[in-house]
Design an enzyme around this catalytic site. Structure first.
Site, PDB file in Angstrom:
ATOM      1  N   GLN A 132       0.845  -1.199   0.000  1.00  0.00           N
ATOM      2  CA  GLN A 132       0.000   0.000   0.000  1.00  0.00           C
ATOM      3  C   GLN A 132       0.878   1.246   0.000  1.00  0.00           C
ATOM      4  O   GLN A 132       1.561   1.536   0.981  1.00  0.00           O
ATOM      5  CB  GLN A 132      -0.903  -0.035   1.238  1.00  0.00           C
ATOM      6  CG  GLN A 132      -1.798   1.159   1.430  1.00  0.00           C
ATOM      7  CD  GLN A 132      -2.400   1.187   2.821  1.00  0.00           C
ATOM      8  OE1 GLN A 132      -1.680   1.015   3.812  1.00  0.00           O
ATOM      9  NE2 GLN A 132      -3.693   1.397   2.925  1.00  0.00           N
ATOM     10  N   SER A 135       1.164   6.624   2.746  1.00  0.00           N
ATOM     11  CA  SER A 135       1.821   7.623   3.593  1.00  0.00           C
ATOM     12  C   SER A 135       3.067   8.212   2.928  1.00  0.00           C
ATOM     13  O   SER A 135       3.752   7.547   2.155  1.00  0.00           O
ATOM     14  CB  SER A 135       2.216   7.006   4.933  1.00  0.00           C
ATOM     15  OG  SER A 135       1.079   6.630   5.670  1.00  0.00           O
ATOM     16  N   GLU A 250      -8.842  -1.431   5.992  1.00  0.00           N
ATOM     17  CA  GLU A 250      -7.562  -1.580   6.687  1.00  0.00           C
ATOM     18  C   GLU A 250      -7.764  -1.631   8.194  1.00  0.00           C
ATOM     19  O   GLU A 250      -7.154  -2.439   8.885  1.00  0.00           O
ATOM     20  CB  GLU A 250      -6.630  -0.419   6.330  1.00  0.00           C
ATOM     21  CG  GLU A 250      -5.289  -0.486   7.051  1.00  0.00           C
ATOM     22  CD  GLU A 250      -4.390   0.703   6.746  1.00  0.00           C
ATOM     23  OE1 GLU A 250      -3.172   0.602   6.978  1.00  0.00           O
ATOM     24  OE2 GLU A 250      -4.905   1.740   6.295  1.00  0.00           O
ATOM     25  N   GLU A 375      -4.520   9.661  17.250  1.00  0.00           N
ATOM     26  CA  GLU A 375      -5.152  10.969  17.163  1.00  0.00           C
ATOM     27  C   GLU A 375      -6.249  11.007  16.093  1.00  0.00           C
ATOM     28  O   GLU A 375      -7.350  11.536  16.307  1.00  0.00           O
ATOM     29  CB  GLU A 375      -4.092  12.046  16.873  1.00  0.00           C
ATOM     30  CG  GLU A 375      -3.097  12.264  18.005  1.00  0.00           C
ATOM     31  CD  GLU A 375      -2.021  11.186  18.088  1.00  0.00           C
ATOM     32  OE1 GLU A 375      -1.289  11.161  19.089  1.00  0.00           O
ATOM     33  OE2 GLU A 375      -1.916  10.374  17.153  1.00  0.00           O
TER      34      GLU A 375
END
Length: 407
Positions: A132, A135, A250, A375
């Site tokens: 994947q 990021s 995911e 977060e």
């Protein structure tokens, strides 16, 4: 609620157990490997492919898939039963987590019939593993802030940029990829989703040395990588919608990838001396284990709710974020407690799956990052579950190329 198997499910579980016991024995005889082989080693990827091929040939490889694509179209509950039994005999299916848990549902949901016929059979038969490419160094939690760009060139797209924290990129064959195709619109609207051959010219993979001692994660550099438009999933500019399908699945995959039970830490506490007795005799240790037991019971029920939703044709919801958040924090707490109990023995312990030594302590840090940071998950829970006011977003509606970056 009755969590016991129905008669049909019990029969399916027995069939699965019998097939697994017979085939894992034959598999281990055919492929000799160390029991503590690291998942980060390319050899583990080849073993996972071979195991997936054996499952596929035996009719157990893609249980919920349509028969036209090589599946058996069984219920999600039966597929879960098989996964439960499989986890008891081998961890190899975990290497296919990104492939089966993220790439496949995304391709099935957003891919064309032609794309499904092209990509899914090579996944089913164990020919290809996927990773994947999401990021980036400056866009992890804020995925919509990615800067890897794609420029149209005839019937192709030219990709330039960098991805990071890509699990198994060093031995993956293909990847799912989100890039920016239009920097003049708001950041969520300028993204497009592709699939890419990891052997394409211009793709460079650099393993990252982790605190655990492994190199499971990678940096991936994309330099003038040419991708045909036929490898685009959904429309140009719809990449965020496609990515949401991937991310929701995911969180379900990551949340279900690790054990919820307390048996591992109980074994440590029962067998480790502490003071004048065993660790389990200490009230503080028992209290900590009891706290995790309560949480694990809640996680189990959340998981069952997810399965119920999926089995009725629904899509993963925000409850997956609850499961993943609690599990990530809990596993790190358990690993820390295990080190406290084991003392120097834990620090010096060799790498041992679920042994709760130093490896687990360092690896569980990643559990709180992969699949969404704490977060981000808390924001999702507060906004979409509790209905609290949304977090202030100063870049909302602003063209991406006008958003101050500080760089």
């Amino acid at each position: 609620m009755d969590f016991n198997d129905t008669k049909q499910e019990a029969e399916f579980r027995q069939q699965a157990r019998q097939w697994l016991e017979e085939n894992i024995t034959e598999f281990k005889e055919e492929y000799t490997f160390e029991s503590n082989l690291s998942w980060a080693e390319p050899e583990a990827g080849e073993l996972a492919k071979a195991w997936q091929k054996r499952k596929f040939e035996g009719g157990w490889g893609c249980l919920t898939w349509p028969k036209a694509l090589g599946g058996r179209e069984v219920s999600l509950m039966e597929a879960t039963i098989f996964a439960q039994e499989e986890a008891k005999v081998t961890p190899l299916a975990g290497i296919y987590g990104v492939t089966m848990g993220m790439a496949v549902p995304t391709i099935m949901t957003h891919g064309t019939e032609e794309q499904c016929k092209k990509f899914l059979p090579t996944i089913a038969n164990g020919e290809r593993l996927w990773c994947q490419l999401f990021s980036e160094p400056a866009a992890g939690s804020d995925l919509a802030g990615i800067k890897t760009k794609a420029v149209k060139d005839g019937d192709d797209w030219i990709i330039n940029g960098q991805k990071v924290w890509t699990t198994f990129a060093h031995f993956s064959d293909w990847a799912i990829l989100v890039v920016r195709t239009d920097p003049t619109v708001a950041k969520h609207k300028g993204l497009t989703y592709f699939v890419v051959d990891m052997k394409s010219p211009g793709v460079e993979v650099r393993p990252i040395k982790q605190a655990s001692g492994e190199s499971e994660f990678n940096e991936v550099f994309l330099t003038d990588v040419r991708i045909p438009d036929s490898q685009r999933l959904d429309a140009v500019g719809k990449g965020w919608n496609v990515a949401m399908t991937t991310l929701m699945n995911e969180r379900v995959a990551v949340g279900g990838a690790f054990s919820y039970n307390v048996e591992e830490i109980l074994d440590v506490a029962r067998n480790t001396p502490l003071g004048e007795g065993r660790a389990i005799d200490d009230s503080g240790v028992r209290q900590s284990i009891a706290d995790w037991y309560v949480k694990s019971a809640g996680l189990k029920n959340i998981r069952l709710r997810q399965l119920s939703t999926l089995s009725k044709g629904g899509v993963p919801g925000p409850e997956a974020s609850v499961s993943k958040l609690v599990l990530g924090v809990g596993r790190q707490d358990l690993a820390a407690m295990s080190l406290d109990i084991l003392d120097m023995a834990g620090v010096l312990a060799e790498d041992d799956a679920m042994g709760w030594g130093n490896y687990d302590f360092f690896r569980t840090i990643g559990n709180r990052l992969e699949g969404g940071t704490d977060e981000i998950l808390r924001n999702i829970i507060s906004e979409r579950v509790l209905g609290l006011p949304a977090e202030i977003r100063v870049d909302k509606g602003i063209p991406f190329n006008e958003v101050p970056s500080g760089l």
